[in-house]
Design a protein around this motif. Structure first.
Motif, PDB file in Angstrom:
ATOM      1  N   ARG A  47      46.386  58.954  10.794  1.00  0.00           N
ATOM      2  CA  ARG A  47      45.080  58.289  10.760  1.00  0.00           C
ATOM      3  C   ARG A  47      44.468  58.138  12.146  1.00  0.00           C
ATOM      4  O   ARG A  47      43.260  58.093  12.290  1.00  0.00           O
ATOM      5  CB  ARG A  47      45.213  56.894  10.147  1.00  0.00           C
ATOM      6  N   GLY A  48      45.324  58.031  13.135  1.00  0.00           N
ATOM      7  CA  GLY A  48      44.806  57.866  14.501  1.00  0.00           C
ATOM      8  C   GLY A  48      44.380  56.430  14.744  1.00  0.00           C
ATOM      9  O   GLY A  48      43.945  55.732  13.830  1.00  0.00           O
ATOM     10  N   GLY A  49      44.494  56.002  15.981  1.00  0.00           N
ATOM     11  CA  GLY A  49      44.096  54.631  16.314  1.00  0.00           C
ATOM     12  C   GLY A  49      42.698  54.619  16.875  1.00  0.00           C
ATOM     13  O   GLY A  49      41.937  55.567  16.708  1.00  0.00           O
ATOM     14  N   LYS A  50      42.376  53.535  17.578  1.00  0.00           N
ATOM     15  CA  LYS A  50      41.080  53.456  18.243  1.00  0.00           C
ATOM     16  C   LYS A  50      41.057  54.473  19.388  1.00  0.00           C
ATOM     17  O   LYS A  50      42.111  54.739  19.974  1.00  0.00           O
ATOM     18  CB  LYS A  50      40.890  52.047  18.805  1.00  0.00           C
ATOM     19  N   PRO A  51      39.896  55.013  19.707  1.00  0.00           N
ATOM     20  CA  PRO A  51      39.854  55.903  20.875  1.00  0.00           C
ATOM     21  C   PRO A  51      40.233  55.111  22.122  1.00  0.00           C
ATOM     22  O   PRO A  51      39.685  54.030  22.355  1.00  0.00           O
ATOM     23  CB  PRO A  51      38.394  56.365  20.929  1.00  0.00           C
ATOM     24  N   LEU A  52      41.182  55.618  22.885  1.00  0.00           N
ATOM     25  CA  LEU A  52      41.698  54.853  24.014  1.00  0.00           C
ATOM     26  C   LEU A  52      40.904  55.127  25.282  1.00  0.00           C
ATOM     27  O   LEU A  52      40.331  56.200  25.458  1.00  0.00           O
ATOM     28  CB  LEU A  52      43.173  55.214  24.241  1.00  0.00           C
ATOM     29  N   ARG A  74      46.381  44.606  11.785  1.00  0.00           N
ATOM     30  CA  ARG A  74      46.166  45.742  12.695  1.00  0.00           C
ATOM     31  C   ARG A  74      47.076  46.909  12.367  1.00  0.00           C
ATOM     32  O   ARG A  74      46.667  48.066  12.387  1.00  0.00           O
ATOM     33  CB  ARG A  74      46.424  45.305  14.138  1.00  0.00           C
ATOM     34  N   VAL A  75      48.339  46.597  12.076  1.00  0.00           N
ATOM     35  CA  VAL A  75      49.284  47.670  11.752  1.00  0.00           C
ATOM     36  C   VAL A  75      48.836  48.383  10.479  1.00  0.00           C
ATOM     37  O   VAL A  75      48.858  49.608  10.392  1.00  0.00           O
ATOM     38  CB  VAL A  75      50.699  47.104  11.568  1.00  0.00           C
ATOM     39  N   GLU A  76      48.393  47.587   9.516  1.00  0.00           N
ATOM     40  CA  GLU A  76      47.991  48.190   8.251  1.00  0.00           C
ATOM     41  C   GLU A  76      46.766  49.085   8.455  1.00  0.00           C
ATOM     42  O   GLU A  76      46.672  50.163   7.886  1.00  0.00           O
ATOM     43  CB  GLU A  76      47.715  47.102   7.219  1.00  0.00           C
ATOM     44  N   GLN A  77      45.849  48.621   9.294  1.00  0.00           N
ATOM     45  CA  GLN A  77      44.681  49.462   9.582  1.00  0.00           C
ATOM     46  C   GLN A  77      45.089  50.759  10.270  1.00  0.00           C
ATOM     47  O   GLN A  77      44.557  51.824   9.995  1.00  0.00           O
ATOM     48  CB  GLN A  77      43.704  48.708  10.490  1.00  0.00           C
ATOM     49  N   ARG A  78      46.062  50.661  11.137  1.00  0.00           N
ATOM     50  CA  ARG A  78      46.465  51.826  11.926  1.00  0.00           C
ATOM     51  C   ARG A  78      47.241  52.836  11.089  1.00  0.00           C
ATOM     52  O   ARG A  78      47.085  54.038  11.246  1.00  0.00           O
ATOM     53  CB  ARG A  78      47.314  51.343  13.104  1.00  0.00           C
ATOM     54  N   PHE A  79      48.133  52.340  10.190  1.00  0.00           N
ATOM     55  CA  PHE A  79      49.034  53.246   9.484  1.00  0.00           C
ATOM     56  C   PHE A  79      48.808  53.275   7.972  1.00  0.00           C
ATOM     57  O   PHE A  79      49.556  53.916   7.238  1.00  0.00           O
ATOM     58  CB  PHE A  79      50.493  52.879   9.777  1.00  0.00           C
ATOM     59  N   GLY A  80      47.812  52.543   7.501  1.00  0.00           N
ATOM     60  CA  GLY A  80      47.459  52.629   6.086  1.00  0.00           C
ATOM     61  C   GLY A  80      48.448  51.985   5.136  1.00  0.00           C
ATOM     62  O   GLY A  80      48.325  52.128   3.917  1.00  0.00           O
ATOM     63  N   ALA A  81      49.441  51.299   5.640  1.00  0.00           N
ATOM     64  CA  ALA A  81      50.386  50.617   4.757  1.00  0.00           C
ATOM     65  C   ALA A  81      50.992  49.449   5.510  1.00  0.00           C
ATOM     66  O   ALA A  81      50.987  49.422   6.739  1.00  0.00           O
ATOM     67  CB  ALA A  81      51.483  51.571   4.299  1.00  0.00           C
ATOM     68  N   LYS A  82      51.494  48.493   4.731  1.00  0.00           N
ATOM     69  CA  LYS A  82      52.119  47.329   5.364  1.00  0.00           C
ATOM     70  C   LYS A  82      53.491  47.697   5.898  1.00  0.00           C
ATOM     71  O   LYS A  82      54.235  48.420   5.254  1.00  0.00           O
ATOM     72  CB  LYS A  82      52.289  46.227   4.316  1.00  0.00           C
ATOM     73  N   PRO A  83      53.852  47.178   7.065  1.00  0.00           N
ATOM     74  CA  PRO A  83      55.215  47.382   7.549  1.00  0.00           C
ATOM     75  C   PRO A  83      56.161  46.421   6.831  1.00  0.00           C
ATOM     76  O   PRO A  83      55.714  45.553   6.079  1.00  0.00           O
ATOM     77  CB  PRO A  83      55.101  47.019   9.025  1.00  0.00           C
ATOM     78  N   VAL A  84      57.427  46.568   7.067  1.00  0.00           N
ATOM     79  CA  VAL A  84      58.417  45.634   6.538  1.00  0.00           C
ATOM     80  C   VAL A  84      58.412  44.403   7.440  1.00  0.00           C
ATOM     81  O   VAL A  84      58.376  44.539   8.655  1.00  0.00           O
ATOM     82  CB  VAL A  84      59.816  46.266   6.565  1.00  0.00           C
TER      83      VAL A  84
END
Ligand code: ADP
Ligand code: ZN
Length: 741
Positions: A202-207, A274-284
């Protein structure tokens, strides 16, 4: 840290034992040796997590190796059952052994840390899951379309009702409706299911350029299994999180797992989003607020490699990752990484150990690194990456002191006229102010004006702290509380008890008087019944119309309050009192961090520090923000004194209900310090601990000081091993102590 004495890689060749073969098993029981059993029907693998009989009980264990065979063979019992869990990998076992050796913790206790999931020995239970069905629903709605889109996006995967409805943003009845139409299939499946895959594309924000450069330096070496530790230093708001999420993406893309440790995990809602936005799923998630069933699921799936990213508290470091490639320790200087109970380990240091064994990377992120990490980077042991500017328009707050010697203060008031004027200005502009005081409760001291008595705890050498919201006196050492008395417990005179000094509750009272129209909120860990309520309060402050926040160090940690432009520190001198080795370092970190809360969005922020000693070197360093100079000076002082990280410390805490026996044990140790002297270490004490009594136990401390590079643990083990155990006496050894209370 001298953890990395050798650099061997974990082996992968796990043996297998046929039924009836002798195996030795490490159990979680406090027995200082391995026990022999026979492999059960079907045999068992080395590392297998098993249930074994011990006396009349069944206990948890791990098959550690071949049996010793030095026991009456006819009496050796078989392993009861191999549990439904991935065998513990050699590298995990090596980690437990070496972490145990470093902290002088028995291996059985290390195994307990590594198996802290309930119901591991329960048979697998079932639950309903949902996957894509064959039929089209008769009538398509937006909500239904969203559910089907989620299922299609994840191919053949199935989800629980809760997961599916959350991901699609629909109520569970929408899913149920689709089941009736055959568009979604409902099935029984084992309860412990894999976690959704993280989408690394998905890619993150442009750095920014400097962020991109930092990210690049953290994003290599995962496939090659190259160990490295990097200190990622950057002011609050510089984008450290954004940068290390890139490292997480690189690690996951290489097919390995990642772990992010956070200090206040129960409050990490913003981070999870933020993690969910970045990777499209919830982490553990792994922390004390996670339900029992979810903990078990997490433990098992992490072991099978079916959980890619874990966000956790320090104990997550002991999860049985099948292929851990990255550990991020966020706010690495935070004291909560040191476990102060039971196995006394520092999760930051143990992360480095675990990564070195696993061929993984460590990222230590902080705006105000610990002197240890700073020195390790300085010595070239750690790599160092700096992010110097805040992201976008946000600039670091201007910092000034308010010299309290020049302020006209009324008795019982703590907000100076200068600070009050600044707050008033913010209210007028519709901006938010934070008044910071690192003291819970109403008043730290309750004094009887008739006899001079200060009310103390019956079980501890500590004053009881008035908590007015609770209408109780609370001991912050042992948690004991009692109703606020009318009469002095000592002289029985009524109506003479007076609060001395401020706590956040008292600040709230002062604020209400000084700014009657302002909307205020108090943030203190004890004022919320649950982590959820606290999360809500934090969210309200971030988005709502609160004018003045009054908070303890809880607010210092990573929250983003966009309207906050003023931080007023009520008592900057508080942390500088006392003789703690790290008093200066801690004050510097806390003040810089609190100040960092201000001005995170477009409006610049300001931090005002009330102090009686504006010329104090630490206060001056905080104000100028010259961190390198501060650290260099602090490092020089520690080096000259042979103190950590340039020398080594270890503490022994002896406690007993009888004060004499704790002291006698300490004197015995002091007299028999041969093992320590042979490595050139010095012993100080025994001395009564600063808090000499906690929960009715008298505490005596001893301090051991050694040069770097000596085999301190071996010497300590020999030395403390001379103590003859007795019923009442407890002995705790703290290697690299962080606190000295
Ligand atoms: P830190 O972890 O150093 O405190 P964050 O990563 O939380 O910093 O960044 C601070 C804020 O700036 C966050 O709201 C983040 O989303 C934003 N931000 C940082 N870098 C970027 C970027 N390159 N593009 C857009 N927003 C960014
Ligand atoms: Zn107490």
């Amino acid at each position: 840290m001298d953890l990395l004495s050798h650099d061997d890689q974990g082996r992968d060749d796990q043996g297998h034992y046929a039924q009836g073969e002798l195996v030795s098993v490490l159990t979680t029981q406090p027995i200082d040796r391995l026990l022999d059993y026979r492999a059960p029907e079907g045999g068992c693998a080395e590392g297998a997590v098993v249930s074994v009989p011990l006396g009349p009980r069944q206990v948890l264990g791990v098959v550690w190796g071949p049996g010793e065979g030095n026991y009456d063979l006819s009496r050796i019992r078989p392993v009861t059952r191999v549990l439904d869990a991935a065998p513990m990998r050699p590298e995990m076992r090596e980690f437990l052994i070496r972490a145990g050796e470093y902290t002088l913790t028995p291996l059985s206790a290390m195994l307990r840390l590594a198996t802290r999931a309930p119901g591991l020995s329960d048979p697998p239970s079932m639950q309903k899951v949902y996957r894509l069905g064959e039929q089209e629903p008769e009538r398509m709605t937006d909500a239904r379309r969203r559910v089907l889109a989620v299922l299609e996006e994840y191919g053949g995967l199935s989800f629980t009702l809760k997961e599916l409805s959350e991901m699609a943003g629909v109520t569970s009845s929408v899913v149920k409706g689709l089941v009736q139409h055959g568009a979604v299939r409902e099935e029984q499946s084992p309860r412990d299911t894999p976690y959704p895959r993280m989408d690394t594309d998905r890619g993150g924000k442009p750095l920014t350029d400097s962020q991109a450069e930092a990210a690049a330096r953290l994003s290599s070496g995962y496939a090659e299994r190259r160990y490295a530790t990097t200190l990622l230093r950057g002011v609050t708001g510089s984008g450290k999180t954004e940068v290390y999420l890139e490292a997480v993406a690189a690690c996951l893309s290489a097919g390995r797992q990642a772990l992010v440790l956070l200090p206040e995990i129960a409050l990490s809602e913003q981070f999870l989003v933020r993690v969910e936005q970045r990777f499209g799923a919830k982490p553990v998630e792994w922390h004390s607020g996670v339900t029992m069933t979810e903990r078990r699921r997490a433990w098992k799936m992490v072991g099978r490699g079916e959980a890619q990213l874990v966000i956790g508290a320090r104990s997550a470091l002991f999860l049985p990752f099948s292929d851990l490639g990255l550990i991020v320790v966020d706010e690495e200087h935070d004291t909560s990484y040191k476990q102060e109970d039971g196995a006394l380990y520092n999760a930051r240091d143990m992360s480095v150990l675990r990564a070195s064994i696993a061929g993984a990377r460590v990222v230590l992120a902080s705006a105000t690194p610990s002197l240890e990490s700073w020195a390790n980077a300085d010595a070239g042991k750690y790599d160092r990456v700096d992010l110097d500017a805040r992201f976008g328009a946000a600039v670091l707050p201007a910092m000034h002191s308010i010299d309290m010697r020049g302020e006209r203060m009324e008795p019982g008031r703590w907000i100076s006229p200068s600070l009050a004027a600044a707050v008033q200005g913010r209210i007028a502009r519709g901006e938010q102010s934070l008044l910071f005081l690192n003291r819970r409760g109403y008043a730290p001291i309750t004094l009887c004006r008739a006899c001079g008595e200060q009310i103390g705890c019956e079980h501890c050498d500590a004053r009881m702290v008035e908590h007015r919201f609770l209408k109780r006196l609370v001991c912050h050492q042992c948690g004991e509380s009692k109703p606020m008395p009318e009469a002095c417990p000592s002289c029985q005179v009524e109506g003479k008890l007076a609060p001395i000094g401020p706590g956040v509750e008292r600040m709230a009272e002062e604020v209400a008087g000084a700014f009657p129209d302002a909307k205020t909120a108090v943030l203190s860990s004890d004022l919320f019944g649950s982590a959820r309520a606290l999360k809500q309060a934090i969210a309200d402050i971030a988005t709502g119309d609160i004018d003045i926040v009054i908070g303890t160090q809880l607010v210092a940690k990573g929250h983003n309050f966009p309207r906050l432009t003023l931080v007023g520190v009520i008592d900057s001198d508080l942390g500088l009192q006392g003789s703690d080795l790290r008093a200066a370092e801690r004050t510097f970190q806390l003040m810089r961090q609190v100040a960092g809360r201000a001005g995170r969005a477009e409006t610049p922020g300001e931090a005002l520090l009330q102090t009686h000693q504006p010329e104090h070197p630490v206060i001056r360093a905080i104000l100028t923000g010259d961190e390198e100079a501060f650290w260099a000076a602090e490092a020089d002082a520690r080096r000259a004194a042979g103190m950590p990280p340039y020398g080594r410390l270890a503490a022994v805490i002896l406690s007993a209900t009888d004060p004499q026996s704790a002291f006698r044990a300490g004197q015995d140790l002091a007299r028999n310090a041969g093992p320590l002297h042979s490595v050139g270490a010095q012993v100080f004490g025994p001395a009564a601990a600063p808090i000499a009594r906690v929960r009715g136990r008298h505490r005596v401390r001893m301090l051991v000081k050694a040069e770097r590079g000596v085999a301190l643990q071996t010497a300590m083990a020999k030395w403390v091993g001379q103590l003859r155990p007795d019923r009442d006496l407890r002995v705790a050894v703290d290697i690299d102590p962080q606190s000295f209370y």
